[in-house]
Motif scaffolding. Structure first.
Motif, PDB file in Angstrom:
ATOM      1  N   GLY A  55       0.794  -1.231   0.000  1.00 15.63           N
ATOM      2  CA  GLY A  55       0.000   0.000   0.000  1.00 15.63           C
ATOM      3  C   GLY A  55       0.821   1.273   0.000  1.00 15.63           C
ATOM      4  O   GLY A  55       0.361   2.313   0.457  1.00 15.63           O
ATOM      5  N   TYR A  56       2.047   1.201  -0.533  1.00 16.91           N
ATOM      6  CA  TYR A  56       2.923   2.366  -0.567  1.00 16.91           C
ATOM      7  C   TYR A  56       3.381   2.657  -1.987  1.00 16.91           C
ATOM      8  O   TYR A  56       3.453   1.766  -2.822  1.00 16.91           O
ATOM      9  CB  TYR A  56       4.174   2.141   0.304  1.00 16.91           C
ATOM     10  CG  TYR A  56       3.864   1.939   1.755  1.00 16.91           C
ATOM     11  CD1 TYR A  56       3.697   3.030   2.608  1.00 16.91           C
ATOM     12  CD2 TYR A  56       3.713   0.668   2.283  1.00 16.91           C
ATOM     13  CE1 TYR A  56       3.395   2.839   3.948  1.00 16.91           C
ATOM     14  CE2 TYR A  56       3.408   0.474   3.619  1.00 16.91           C
ATOM     15  CZ  TYR A  56       3.254   1.567   4.446  1.00 16.91           C
ATOM     16  OH  TYR A  56       2.956   1.380   5.763  1.00 16.91           O
ATOM     17  N   ALA A  80     -11.088   1.516  -3.027  1.00 15.87           N
ATOM     18  CA  ALA A  80      -9.957   1.994  -3.824  1.00 15.87           C
ATOM     19  C   ALA A  80      -8.721   1.145  -3.574  1.00 15.87           C
ATOM     20  O   ALA A  80      -7.962   0.835  -4.505  1.00 15.87           O
ATOM     21  CB  ALA A  80      -9.672   3.457  -3.508  1.00 15.87           C
ATOM     22  N   PHE A  81      -8.499   0.758  -2.336  1.00 14.91           N
ATOM     23  CA  PHE A  81      -7.340  -0.072  -2.006  1.00 14.91           C
ATOM     24  C   PHE A  81      -7.453  -1.445  -2.667  1.00 14.91           C
ATOM     25  O   PHE A  81      -6.491  -1.943  -3.253  1.00 14.91           O
ATOM     26  CB  PHE A  81      -7.194  -0.211  -0.494  1.00 14.91           C
ATOM     27  CG  PHE A  81      -5.981  -0.993  -0.069  1.00 14.91           C
ATOM     28  CD1 PHE A  81      -4.702  -0.582  -0.416  1.00 14.91           C
ATOM     29  CD2 PHE A  81      -6.111  -2.146   0.687  1.00 14.91           C
ATOM     30  CE1 PHE A  81      -3.577  -1.289  -0.022  1.00 14.91           C
ATOM     31  CE2 PHE A  81      -4.999  -2.863   1.080  1.00 14.91           C
ATOM     32  CZ  PHE A  81      -3.730  -2.443   0.726  1.00 14.91           C
ATOM     33  N   ILE A  82      -8.624  -2.036  -2.615  1.00 15.67           N
ATOM     34  CA  ILE A  82      -8.820  -3.351  -3.240  1.00 15.67           C
ATOM     35  C   ILE A  82      -8.653  -3.241  -4.753  1.00 15.67           C
ATOM     36  O   ILE A  82      -8.030  -4.102  -5.374  1.00 15.67           O
ATOM     37  CB  ILE A  82     -10.182  -3.947  -2.835  1.00 15.67           C
ATOM     38  CG1 ILE A  82     -10.117  -4.358  -1.354  1.00 15.67           C
ATOM     39  CG2 ILE A  82     -10.551  -5.139  -3.717  1.00 15.67           C
ATOM     40  CD1 ILE A  82     -11.396  -4.860  -0.769  1.00 15.67           C
ATOM     41  N   GLN A  83      -9.157  -2.172  -5.342  1.00 11.91           N
ATOM     42  CA  GLN A  83      -8.983  -1.966  -6.787  1.00 11.91           C
ATOM     43  C   GLN A  83      -7.496  -1.844  -7.124  1.00 11.91           C
ATOM     44  O   GLN A  83      -7.027  -2.400  -8.115  1.00 11.91           O
ATOM     45  CB  GLN A  83      -9.752  -0.727  -7.250  1.00 11.91           C
ATOM     46  CG  GLN A  83      -9.707  -0.510  -8.744  1.00 11.91           C
ATOM     47  CD  GLN A  83     -10.270  -1.680  -9.529  1.00 11.91           C
ATOM     48  OE1 GLN A  83     -11.283  -2.264  -9.174  1.00 11.91           O
ATOM     49  NE2 GLN A  83      -9.591  -2.054 -10.604  1.00 11.91           N
ATOM     50  N   HIS A  84      -6.755  -1.135  -6.290  1.00 12.99           N
ATOM     51  CA  HIS A  84      -5.305  -0.993  -6.469  1.00 12.99           C
ATOM     52  C   HIS A  84      -4.638  -2.373  -6.444  1.00 12.99           C
ATOM     53  O   HIS A  84      -3.795  -2.684  -7.280  1.00 12.99           O
ATOM     54  CB  HIS A  84      -4.752  -0.084  -5.366  1.00 12.99           C
ATOM     55  CG  HIS A  84      -3.266  -0.030  -5.285  1.00 12.99           C
ATOM     56  ND1 HIS A  84      -2.496   0.639  -6.205  1.00 12.99           N
ATOM     57  CD2 HIS A  84      -2.395  -0.568  -4.383  1.00 12.99           C
ATOM     58  CE1 HIS A  84      -1.217   0.510  -5.876  1.00 12.99           C
ATOM     59  NE2 HIS A  84      -1.136  -0.205  -4.782  1.00 12.99           N
ATOM     60  N   ASN A 108      -3.620  -3.420   6.866  1.00 11.63           N
ATOM     61  CA  ASN A 108      -4.750  -2.502   6.746  1.00 11.63           C
ATOM     62  C   ASN A 108      -6.023  -3.063   7.373  1.00 11.63           C
ATOM     63  O   ASN A 108      -7.120  -2.587   7.106  1.00 11.63           O
ATOM     64  CB  ASN A 108      -4.978  -2.146   5.272  1.00 11.63           C
ATOM     65  CG  ASN A 108      -3.927  -1.186   4.770  1.00 11.63           C
ATOM     66  OD1 ASN A 108      -3.953  -0.005   5.085  1.00 11.63           O
ATOM     67  ND2 ASN A 108      -2.963  -1.697   4.011  1.00 11.63           N
ATOM     68  N   ASN A 109      -5.843  -4.096   8.203  1.00 14.04           N
ATOM     69  CA  ASN A 109      -6.945  -4.687   8.979  1.00 14.04           C
ATOM     70  C   ASN A 109      -8.103  -5.205   8.122  1.00 14.04           C
ATOM     71  O   ASN A 109      -9.255  -5.160   8.536  1.00 14.04           O
ATOM     72  CB  ASN A 109      -7.467  -3.695  10.023  1.00 14.04           C
ATOM     73  CG  ASN A 109      -6.398  -3.297  10.998  1.00 14.04           C
ATOM     74  OD1 ASN A 109      -5.670  -4.142  11.513  1.00 14.04           O
ATOM     75  ND2 ASN A 109      -6.271  -2.009  11.243  1.00 14.04           N
ATOM     76  N   LEU A 110      -7.780  -5.692   6.928  1.00 16.11           N
ATOM     77  CA  LEU A 110      -8.816  -6.258   6.068  1.00 16.11           C
ATOM     78  C   LEU A 110      -8.905  -7.773   6.216  1.00 16.11           C
ATOM     79  O   LEU A 110      -9.910  -8.362   5.812  1.00 16.11           O
ATOM     80  CB  LEU A 110      -8.560  -5.874   4.606  1.00 16.11           C
ATOM     81  CG  LEU A 110      -8.693  -4.373   4.326  1.00 16.11           C
ATOM     82  CD1 LEU A 110      -8.261  -4.047   2.912  1.00 16.11           C
ATOM     83  CD2 LEU A 110     -10.118  -3.916   4.574  1.00 16.11           C
TER      84      LEU A 110
END
Length: 153
Positions: A55-56, A80-84, A108-110
């Motif tokens: 995530g960076y 957005a994070f999942i799409q990334h 990211n606690n997912l």
């Protein structure tokens, strides 16, 4: 006692938390001097612990006025994070990159630690005992289905 890589990682993450724009610029030599380590140690930490999968985003400029800019990909939008992550996976993914994605999901606690361990075993090369590139294609498909469940749960 934590190793030097853990200490540097923790320090950089603390700087990111304190930054107002989810980004921090550092000078490789300054950080190396602060922790009394070689600059390549910092390179190792950034290359392995601050990846796209985690995530960076990393930007660097070499030379006398050079810097390394570490930006946290906007993760306050789970979608957005999942799409990334889906874009990073693509049609196939190596085991190492898949594990980095799982680290990012956990950080990211997912997913929980237990879920991470189960997924690791599911996508491990010892489980998917077929030839490359088929193994990497199947691993990508599994991860994409898992991301769909996370996204819509």
């Amino acid at each position: 006692m934590h190793n030097m890589s853990d200490i540097i990682e923790r320090y950089l993450k603390q700087l990111l938390e304190e930054a107002q724009d989810n980004a921090v610029e550092i000078k490789r030599a300054h950080i190396a001097e602060k922790f009394d380590c070689v600059p390549s140690q910092l390179n190792y930490v950034i290359k392995t612990r601050f990846t796209n999968e985690h995530g960076y985003s990393i930007e660097s400029k070499r030379g006398g006025g050079g810097y390394i800019r570490i930006s946290k990909v906007e993760t306050n939008s789970q979608s957005a994070f999942i799409q990334h992550l889906l874009e990073l996976i693509g049609d196939q993914i190596s085991q190492a990159n898949a594990f980095r994605i799982l680290d990012g999901l956990y950080e990211n606690n997912l997913i929980t630690d237990r879920e991470k361990k189960m997924i690791v075993q599911t996508i491990h090369r010892d489980t998917l005992q077929i030839e490359i590139p088929y193994r990497d294609i199947i691993r990508a498909n599994i991860l994409k289905r898992i991301l769909a469940v996370i996204h819509y749960s």
